[in-house]
Design a protein around this motif. Structure first.
Motif, mmCIF file in Angstrom:
data_model
loop_
_atom_site.group_PDB
_atom_site.id
_atom_site.type_symbol
_atom_site.label_atom_id
_atom_site.label_comp_id
_atom_site.label_asym_id
_atom_site.label_seq_id
_atom_site.Cartn_x
_atom_site.Cartn_y
_atom_site.Cartn_z
ATOM 1 N N ASN A 42 31.888 -40.324 39.121
ATOM 2 C CA ASN A 42 33.310 -40.020 38.964
ATOM 3 C C ASN A 42 33.643 -38.646 39.534
ATOM 4 O OD1 ASN A 42 36.028 -40.571 37.716
ATOM 5 N ND2 ASN A 42 35.471 -38.752 36.551
ATOM 6 N N ASN A 43 32.775 -37.659 39.282
ATOM 7 C CA ASN A 43 33.020 -36.320 39.828
ATOM 8 C C ASN A 43 33.013 -36.328 41.352
ATOM 9 O OD1 ASN A 43 33.072 -35.470 37.191
ATOM 10 N ND2 ASN A 43 31.410 -33.992 37.379
ATOM 11 N N VAL A 64 37.919 -25.447 44.508
ATOM 12 C CA VAL A 64 37.436 -26.140 43.313
ATOM 13 C C VAL A 64 35.923 -26.268 43.371
ATOM 14 C CG1 VAL A 64 37.444 -28.317 42.024
ATOM 15 C CG2 VAL A 64 39.582 -27.414 42.961
ATOM 16 N N PHE A 65 35.265 -25.846 42.305
ATOM 17 C CA PHE A 65 33.831 -26.087 42.167
ATOM 18 C C PHE A 65 33.659 -27.362 41.354
ATOM 19 C CE2 PHE A 65 29.698 -26.061 40.353
ATOM 20 C CZ PHE A 65 28.882 -25.456 41.295
ATOM 21 N N VAL A 66 32.948 -28.339 41.905
ATOM 22 C CA VAL A 66 32.696 -29.607 41.218
ATOM 23 C C VAL A 66 31.203 -29.737 40.964
ATOM 24 C CG1 VAL A 66 32.901 -32.118 41.309
ATOM 25 C CG2 VAL A 66 34.697 -30.682 42.302
ATOM 26 N N GLU A 67 30.844 -29.868 39.696
ATOM 27 C CA GLU A 67 29.441 -30.041 39.333
ATOM 28 C C GLU A 67 29.049 -31.508 39.495
ATOM 29 O OE1 GLU A 67 26.101 -29.695 39.114
ATOM 30 O OE2 GLU A 67 26.797 -27.748 38.368
ATOM 31 N N LEU A 68 28.135 -31.756 40.424
ATOM 32 C CA LEU A 68 27.700 -33.128 40.686
ATOM 33 C C LEU A 68 26.481 -33.514 39.856
ATOM 34 C CD1 LEU A 68 28.126 -33.396 44.565
ATOM 35 C CD2 LEU A 68 29.742 -33.992 42.746
ATOM 36 N N PHE A 82 35.021 -27.632 37.581
ATOM 37 C CA PHE A 82 35.056 -28.924 36.891
ATOM 38 C C PHE A 82 33.640 -29.379 36.573
ATOM 39 C CE2 PHE A 82 39.205 -28.938 38.830
ATOM 40 C CZ PHE A 82 40.000 -29.604 37.906
ATOM 41 N N TYR A 83 33.443 -29.755 35.314
ATOM 42 C CA TYR A 83 32.141 -30.280 34.891
ATOM 43 C C TYR A 83 32.233 -31.788 34.618
ATOM 44 C CZ TYR A 83 27.561 -30.496 32.677
ATOM 45 O OH TYR A 83 26.265 -30.809 32.381
ATOM 46 N N ARG A 84 33.165 -32.206 33.796
ATOM 47 C CA ARG A 84 33.406 -33.643 33.567
ATOM 48 C C ARG A 84 34.897 -33.906 33.784
ATOM 49 N NH1 ARG A 84 28.755 -35.783 31.512
ATOM 50 N NH2 ARG A 84 27.442 -34.412 30.239
ATOM 51 N N ILE A 85 35.215 -34.657 34.823
ATOM 52 C CA ILE A 85 36.602 -34.904 35.202
ATOM 53 C C ILE A 85 37.072 -36.209 34.572
ATOM 54 C CG2 ILE A 85 38.190 -35.169 37.140
ATOM 55 C CD1 ILE A 85 36.161 -33.745 38.907
ATOM 56 N N ALA A 86 38.306 -36.228 34.093
ATOM 57 C CA ALA A 86 38.879 -37.454 33.544
ATOM 58 C C ALA A 86 38.967 -38.513 34.642
ATOM 59 C CB ALA A 86 40.262 -37.177 32.962
#
Length: 681
Positions: A403-404, A391-395, A366-370
């Motif tokens: 939001n992320n 899940v990989f989340v880009e902070l 995930f790069y930009r999460i709704a």
């Protein structure tokens, strides 16, 4: 000139946005949105790019300039000159075209004129019941004044007062547009709809706020502050360390642009500059109103008139006939075009994976999460249902960090294994893999390869593609990518083009093959569609191809550092730019390959950061009918003479002539519809 400066090329793109705002053939409220987009873009540009350039200027020239292709002082002066001209253009569009057109349609946005008598009571009531509680007036002059911090993007008035002592005083008051609607609807009179800016509601009540003063003038101001960009995402090597060292010397959120009403008296400008410790480079004269991105909130009382007619997303027949989306993928790969086709199929992919008892594992980036993400909720359900979810989340996704992080913490609490940003590396890939047992008890990987974010909100307005496939070669390499993100295990990519590993070498070899074909007298053609083009190595390779006789069509939405149409350098290269109702976001890379077409799509732009300092995934389009769809899209965009322009060698957005009108976004929708996918609803 071998390369365009990236920042000046971006300003050329933002001017293209203004051209849509000025276009009388665009519905009026869409023109207003383009004004808002332009303003929002410019704010971010000053907070990020201009802030970094000014950081460089403050570093010792001898130590730093040798790393740069352009003198930052010269670039900054050129930026400020161009922005000033564009701001004047913006003001003329709004003042001389938009406001009068609104009046023609029975919509009045009060500006310079006095409100009608019937509206005064409403305005005053709104001021006392709503606005007043948010106001914090400060007298800036005199012995009892206190230090005031100007918030980023916050609107203020500076007011010229004369008190009983007859000595001039200055006051500051905030405009609470971040708490209240910027544009307030007033009662309709004789079928005319009236709006007033909250700024003007305050103007009408200044006597109430300063009862013991004579009001001589009231002028709006706004300050943009440094967005604390991730320097390593924009620069590299020793230059990063030098800039970071410079930034540590400064206060948090250093000013990057101070916008003020150009009618403000000179002595007041000088006072404000000194009072808030600004410098000449900060000072940018503007109009009566700032933060025009708030025009997004100007309601259309005539809706849906004066707006685009957004057609419903199409169904995909090759999916509709199956009870399970995984059964559809087992039958054939699936290529989806958003927003022309429904994004619900992506939601189905994750929703079914969450509940399917044969699904054992889900991995996604995930790069930009709704803000309200159905996909993240589906993954939470999957974890609660006992499935392994990674899940990989880009902070470090600029302006989406909070939001992320919120979603990452929420998913982690549900038992999902969260991998956060890797030091010095952004993950920009838009991929997922679902591991599922088939009817034979065999494990099958189902891969999602996208050009856009897992974000159902932006999917409605961003033009993107996504591939669903159980191709063993593609999905096994995708699985290797996730093992690298989880455990830093070294992957081996052959089919996928992945930044950090093989992407530059593979792109260069694909271009070299076209060069060889051109030199051998064979047809040679390259079509590349990206958002941004900066990487000098790739640009030089394209120049080589042009000089060899390869025909090259580029579709570049925003930054373009390649200079097209220059003899003995780029005479065989055309650069197209499309701005329409949807934001062009997909990337595509087409190589003629002596008639054996080779086509790729993915997340990677040709920026230094994307090719060298991020994880990007570019995937092949293998199926003939999908190749035909993407090539049709590219052909339409190259020939778009309604919303398309050509970038010339002076960074101008030149119109494209043609007797047959082509509007690629409209025509591509109709093309997909003719393939037999009926509209939803």
């Amino acid at each position: 000139m071998y390369y365009f400066n990236r920042d000046l090329s971006w300003l050329s793109f933002n001017k293209r946005i203004l051209q849509e705002a000025a276009n009388p053939n665009v519905p009026l409220y869409e023109r207003i949105k383009f004004l808002a987009i332009y303003s929002s873009n410019l704010d971010e540009f000053f907070r990020v790019r201009v802030a970094s350039i000014r950081s460089i200027i403050n570093i010792d020239k001898k130590k730093i300039y040798k790393h740069l292709s352009d003198d930052p002082r010269v670039v900054l002066d050129a930026i400020l000159k161009e922005v000033n001209e564009q701001q004047q253009y913006f003001g003329r569009i709004k003042r001389e075209e938009i406001i009068p057109e609104l009046k023609k349609h029975g919509v009045v946005l009060y500006r310079d004129e006095q409100p009608l008598n019937d509206h005064y009571e409403v305005i005053n009531h709104y001021f006392r019941s709503r606005v007043l509680s948010y106001l914090q007036p400060h007298i800036l002059t005199g012995k009892k004044t206190r230090k005031v911090f100007l918030e980023n993007k916050q609107l203020y008035f500076v007011i010229d007062l004369v008190g009983q002592s007859k000595e001039p005083d200055y006051a500051l008051i905030n405009i609470p547009s971040n708490f209240l609607d910027r544009f307030v609807k007033l009662p309709t009179i004789n079928e005319v709809h009236y709006f007033i800016a909250i700024d003007d509601i305050i103007r009408e009540n200044l006597d109430f706020l300063f009862p013991n003063y004579e009001i001589k003038g009231c002028y709006s101001i706004k300050l943009n502050r440094d967005a604390e960009l991730n320097i390593e995402d924009e620069y590299s090597g020793d230059l990063v360390k030098k800039i970071q060292k410079q930034i540590t010397k400064r206060n948090l959120g250093v000013p990057s642009r101070f916008l003020y009403d150009a009618k403000m008296p000179k002595e007041m400008v000088e006072y404000i500059k000194e009072r808030f410790e600004l410098v000449d480079d900060d000072m940018v004269p503007g109009g009566r109103y700032h933060n025009m991105n708030d025009l997004f909130g100007l309601k259309n009382p005539l809706s849906p008139e004066l707006e685009y007619n957004y057609k419903p997303p199409l169904k995909i027949g090759s999916i509709e006939g199956y009870k399970s989306i995984f059964d559809a993928i087992d039958e054939s790969d699936l290529l989806m075009h958003f927003p022309y086709q429904s994004y619900d199929y992506v939601l189905r992919f994750f929703n079914e994976a969450a509940l399917d008892p044969e699904v054992k594992q889900i991995k996604a980036t995930f790069y930009r999460i709704a803000p309200e993400s159905f996909i993240c909720n589906a993954l939470i359900s999957a974890a609660i249902n006992g499935k392994s979810v990674v899940v990989f989340v880009e902070l470090k996704a600029r302006f989406d960090e909070q939001n992320n992080l919120k979603w990452a913490e929420k998913m982690k609490a549900a038992g999902i294994k969260i991998i956060y940003s890797m030091p010095g590396l952004k993950v920009h890939a838009k991929v997922a893999v679902v591991t599922r047992k088939n009817t034979k008890g065999q494990k099958v990987n189902y891969g999602y390869f996208g050009t856009g974010n897992f974000n159902e909100k932006t999917a409605a307005i961003y033009a993107d593609q996504a591939l669903l496939s159980n191709n063993e070669k593609l999905t096994s390499e995708l699985d290797q990518l996730f093992l690298f993100l989880e455990k830093q295990e070294t992957p081996n990519f052959e089919s996928l083009l992945v930044s950090q590993f093989n992407i530059i070498d593979r792109f260069e070899s694909l271009i070299d093959r076209e060069i060889e074909n051109a030199k051998a007298g064979r047809k040679a053609l390259i079509i590349i569609k990206i958002n941004n083009l900066q990487h000098q190595g790739m640009i030089s390779k394209l120049y080589d191809a042009s000089n060899a006789g390869v025909k090259i069509d580029m579709i570049v939405r925003s930054i373009c550092c390649l200079v097209p149409g220059v003899k003995d350098m780029s005479e065989n290269i055309n650069v197209h730019r499309i701005v329409d109702q949807y934001l062009e976001h997909s990337r595509a890379f087409y190589f003629y390959n002596n008639g054996d077409d080779e086509l790729y799509q993915g997340s990677a732009d040709w920026m230094n950061r994307n090719l060298e300092r991020r994880i990007e995934v570019v995937f092949p389009i293998l199926k003939g009918e999908f190749k035909a769809q993407v090539i049709k899209m590219l052909e339409l965009q190259i020939n778009d003479n309604v919303k398309g322009v050509k970038l010339d060698h002076n960074l101008n957005n030149a119109p494209i002539e043609g007797a047959l009108k082509v509007r690629s976004q409209v025509d591509f929708y109709e093309y997909l519809n003719r393939l037999g996918q009926p509209a939803v609803g």
